[in-house]
Design a protein around this motif. Structure first.
Motif, PDB file in Angstrom:
ATOM      1  N   ASN A 181      93.187  42.288 -76.013  1.00  0.00           N
ATOM      2  CA  ASN A 181      92.887  41.713 -77.322  1.00  0.00           C
ATOM      3  C   ASN A 181      91.449  41.194 -77.361  1.00  0.00           C
ATOM      4  OD1 ASN A 181      93.485  40.758 -79.959  1.00  0.00           O
ATOM      5  ND2 ASN A 181      93.725  38.681 -79.106  1.00  0.00           N
ATOM      6  N   ILE A 228      93.396  46.649 -85.857  1.00  0.00           N
ATOM      7  CA  ILE A 228      94.538  45.821 -85.481  1.00  0.00           C
ATOM      8  C   ILE A 228      95.728  46.704 -85.123  1.00  0.00           C
ATOM      9  CG2 ILE A 228      95.967  43.863 -86.199  1.00  0.00           C
ATOM     10  CD1 ILE A 228      93.817  43.294 -88.344  1.00  0.00           C
ATOM     11  N   TRP A 229      96.225  46.524 -83.918  1.00  0.00           N
ATOM     12  CA  TRP A 229      97.384  47.271 -83.426  1.00  0.00           C
ATOM     13  C   TRP A 229      98.672  46.656 -83.995  1.00  0.00           C
ATOM     14  CZ3 TRP A 229      93.110  49.085 -81.645  1.00  0.00           C
ATOM     15  CH2 TRP A 229      93.073  50.280 -80.926  1.00  0.00           C
ATOM     16  N   PRO A 230      99.756  47.419 -83.990  1.00  0.00           N
ATOM     17  CA  PRO A 230     101.019  46.896 -84.544  1.00  0.00           C
ATOM     18  C   PRO A 230     101.449  45.580 -83.899  1.00  0.00           C
ATOM     19  CG  PRO A 230     101.195  49.262 -84.177  1.00  0.00           C
ATOM     20  CD  PRO A 230      99.874  48.847 -83.606  1.00  0.00           C
ATOM     21  N   ASP A 231     101.125  45.395 -82.616  1.00  0.00           N
ATOM     22  CA  ASP A 231     101.525  44.138 -81.953  1.00  0.00           C
ATOM     23  C   ASP A 231     100.527  43.012 -82.194  1.00  0.00           C
ATOM     24  OD1 ASP A 231      99.333  44.868 -80.480  1.00  0.00           O
ATOM     25  OD2 ASP A 231     100.332  44.891 -78.542  1.00  0.00           O
ATOM     26  N   GLY A 232      99.547  43.238 -83.056  1.00  0.00           N
ATOM     27  CA  GLY A 232      98.603  42.173 -83.379  1.00  0.00           C
ATOM     28  C   GLY A 232      97.312  42.234 -82.582  1.00  0.00           C
ATOM     29  N   LYS A 233      97.276  43.044 -81.536  1.00  0.00           N
ATOM     30  CA  LYS A 233      96.046  43.171 -80.750  1.00  0.00           C
ATOM     31  C   LYS A 233      94.901  43.682 -81.614  1.00  0.00           C
ATOM     32  CE  LYS A 233      94.764  46.815 -78.245  1.00  0.00           C
ATOM     33  NZ  LYS A 233      94.696  47.845 -77.199  1.00  0.00           N
ATOM     34  N   ARG A 234      93.711  43.107 -81.416  1.00  0.00           N
ATOM     35  CA  ARG A 234      92.541  43.559 -82.149  1.00  0.00           C
ATOM     36  C   ARG A 234      91.484  44.081 -81.180  1.00  0.00           C
ATOM     37  NH1 ARG A 234      91.517  40.220 -87.171  1.00  0.00           N
ATOM     38  NH2 ARG A 234      93.635  39.688 -87.803  1.00  0.00           N
ATOM     39  N   GLN A 243      90.140  46.006 -90.454  1.00  0.00           N
ATOM     40  CA  GLN A 243      89.722  44.846 -91.224  1.00  0.00           C
ATOM     41  C   GLN A 243      88.209  44.707 -91.063  1.00  0.00           C
ATOM     42  OE1 GLN A 243      91.894  41.259 -90.222  1.00  0.00           O
ATOM     43  NE2 GLN A 243      90.350  39.952 -91.168  1.00  0.00           N
ATOM     44  N   HIS A 267      87.456  44.941 -87.268  1.00  0.00           N
ATOM     45  CA  HIS A 267      88.581  44.705 -86.365  1.00  0.00           C
ATOM     46  C   HIS A 267      89.596  45.811 -86.593  1.00  0.00           C
ATOM     47  CE1 HIS A 267      88.042  40.083 -85.641  1.00  0.00           C
ATOM     48  NE2 HIS A 267      86.986  40.801 -85.300  1.00  0.00           N
TER      49      HIS A 267
END
Lengths: 271, 271, 271, 271
Positions: A132, A169-175, A159, A167
């Motif tokens: 991340n 953004i991966w499905p798990d929230g990782k950026r 984003q 940014h």
């Protein structure tokens, strides 16, 4: 330049050409010295990164990679280098960098910088493994080095956070932080010092004058290097800024070395 | 090597020859990397000098001069560089060294190191101006760089203080410290790492094998560079010591770059 | 010094004492600056190591560890640092070193250097994991840091290869290279520059003069730091060697800073 | 902080206070590490300077001066240092900087950076001697270090060229480039990394908690340093970002060193 060589090989080059890009002075300034400063400047201006303590993968250890690696190491980053060429790889080792494959360090690094001139050096598989906040950028050729297309898929959200910074953004929230959408970072986010511009412009002007003034037959419809003596002349003009004082050969020394006192001082292939 | 080229030009070279000295791997190790370490080692072993805070003039900014300057700067010395070639001079400036004529700094420096390959770089007039205790040594070619003969005059007293160290005493009591009587310092006062020997020996062996195995006609009675691919092979063999992991081109990348996956990766003149 | 403090606490110190060891000038020279040079010198003189590309674990990041790490990094080594103190650890990170536990890197390093002042920092379990040829040495306190006793067991063979160098041979043929039998390396294998000796001797002499001349009652039967002003005086005496020019406060500046123009310039605890 | 000490000495401090500014972690980050990066960032953002080959005078060699000097040297600048304190001066020498008076180098430098905390370090007489294009800026205290008032005279023309950049034009056409009108450069032209903010905020919060929770009588109406243990705690919290692994003392080692396994590891005055 590649284009000129292709034309020449194909017999389609209809005028003589000088490849100013490969003159020593231009190469060193545009690549090594300029990038040594602009990598820091670009990263500060876009991602506002603190360099100290950061782990960075630099892909490619040509002049650009050497400049980026040296600058980041000097600022307290821990730099891993990737290379395909064993000679450059050995230089990276002797300069104090761990030589690794990107896949082996990509989980742990805070930043990946491409400087290869190649394509798809950073691919989706790498980016899936990054942690991340990892910053990804390109200091090499156009926008081929990072496979940005692989990030334009439905499961990833882009984003735009500010100029030159997205940014992903991966499905798990990782950026991951993608700079300049993978285009050459220092061209979009830093400035070129006027000193470097002056070297480039002088080199180009001298090449044109040389072609214009050359006696019939010196240049054919081919691609030439800038004569070493002109390359040296460009350098000597730019020494004055630094209040630098060149030593002159004595007659005895010039004779001993088999050189003219006024240059050229090295063979045309010396780098 | 100069000798071989002379023979070749004179049409007197009766066999093909490979100039192993100019292969990249050998050059960088014998000159840049090896000297970076051996200058420190040699100075400690002979003159037992503290590097921190010392002012040093390095004459010549080729690979040897670059290695010596970088090492001394890293150890806290203040280094002045002299050069005749404006391109190397500009590199010295960008690397953070003041470019000066020897005569302009010789009064203030604690040490003068020659790395030029030229003759009479340090002459009696320079040595007359040096301050008491100044160390003079040669990291360049044979024993031509320092005009040692000019010190063999009746008014100067030579005092041999230990192996490789002589004090030359001026009538007013001033001493300069001459190392290795002006011969190449690291050859007389340091060791060559086995790693560097291995690179040299491997390069030589591969060159001989290449000449022996080459098909009729590949090499004429001339002087050749080691084929780039063999140079890269030498480097790759020596990467293992460093636990260094080389990246392999994908098929797609090799095609994009117009390269074989197995090298050579650069043109033969790339340095 | 520890001994003096113990005596003082126990009420058994029967004269005033000045702890010259903790004066800034002496500390920095004996530890940071001196070790920065002597680690390189000692390793060359004993193990004749090429520094470039080597992986090194430096245990402890106090002044000695800072000096050793900086020197090796400058020579192209890749340095890992171990620390117990999070403040020193954070400094190592910001200076560009990976902070690791010795056990986690001991398999891969070419060298382990202890600089902790502690005991049993390198133990048999570590040495069992080292790779063939790993060099082990101590730049810290006496001979406690490396558990050399654990190597004096029947299954290991000691081979004395030259002064200060032993090979310890494992049953499978693996060798580790132990320097100075684990005693302080630079004391046994390097020299102390006269410049550093001069600083130490001057500090001691000034401390004795201060104690002798001090008015009744200034010093009791306790351990004191060298007065800051004397520490500054030692430094100022040694600036001349470097042709260094100190700036003097103007009256206005001294008043603004609340300082005497002649020092002391910092509080006694400033480092 | 000075204010607090004045209040305390005057007996007017009516609550206990902790001087968080002098905790090691905060000092090193706010001054040394932060300035090492922000000097480069600020100069690029304002004056867009190429660092390579430039001659720079850095006034003051405390933590800020050390950070600025190291960064500029690493980027290829030639740095001269001025100091009033012989101990800091000697450190500058051993770190490879020429120690000079500003007046002696001011004609030749391309840049002057003040880091002293003092007033009128750069005065009109200096600026009269500077060469055309010389950049003048302040990384030290408020806006006292450069005597900007002396430039507000009728014969000089001020030209505001962009945010934080003024050209001051002498009657003969010479320009000096004044950054941030002499105010602290990195506060006006760079950003503070969130990492540094986090260290500062954590230190402040822990100090408040300590004062709130402390048993009656631990703190009187005076100014205290942050307890070493809390300083170490702040550092340990910030190690995680770097994936840094701290070593733990064994029981035997803790006993040998006379330390608790959980710190504090150094005396409160250790820097």
């Amino acid at each position: 330049v590649g284009g000129l060589h292709h034309l020449s090989k194909a017999g389609k080059l209809c005028v003589p050409a000088i490849n100013v890009n490969d003159s020593v002075t231009k190469q060193k300034f545009d690549n090594l010295y300029c990038c040594r400063e602009s990598i820091l400047d670009s990263l500060k201006k876009t991602a506002d990164i603190m360099f100290g303590g950061k782990q960075v993968a630099v892909c490619g250890y040509g002049e650009v990679g050497k400049g980026c690696s040296a600058a980041l190491k000097a600022m307290g980053s821990i730099v891993y280098v990737t290379e395909i060429d064993p000679i450059c790889a050995l230089q990276a080792c002797m300069d104090g960098f761990r030589l690794a494959k990107l896949g082996d360090v990509v989980r742990q690094v805070d930043m990946v910088i491409t400087c290869t001139g190649n394509k798809n050096v950073v691919v989706r598989e790498h980016m899936d493994l990054m942690k991340n906040g990892c910053v990804v950028c390109n200091m090499g050729r156009s926008n081929t080095e990072i496979d940005v297309n692989s990030l334009r898929t439905p499961e990833l959200v882009w984003q735009h956070v500010r100029a030159q910074v997205d940014h992903i953004i991966w499905p798990d929230g990782k950026r991951i932080v993608l700079l300049a959408e993978g285009r050459v970072l220092n061209l979009s986010s830093s400035t070129v010092p006027i000193y470097v511009l002056s070297i480039t412009a002088t080199t180009q002007a001298l090449a044109l004058i040389e072609l214009f003034n050359a006696p019939e037959g010196r240049y054919k419809q081919d691609v030439y290097l800038l004569p070493k003596k002109l390359d040296e002349y460009v350098a000597s003009l730019h020494l004055q800024t630094f209040d630098a004082h060149l030593t002159e050969l004595t007659d005895e020394q010039a004779k001993y070395m088999g050189l003219s006192k006024y240059g050229p001082f090295k063979s045309s292939h010396y780098r």
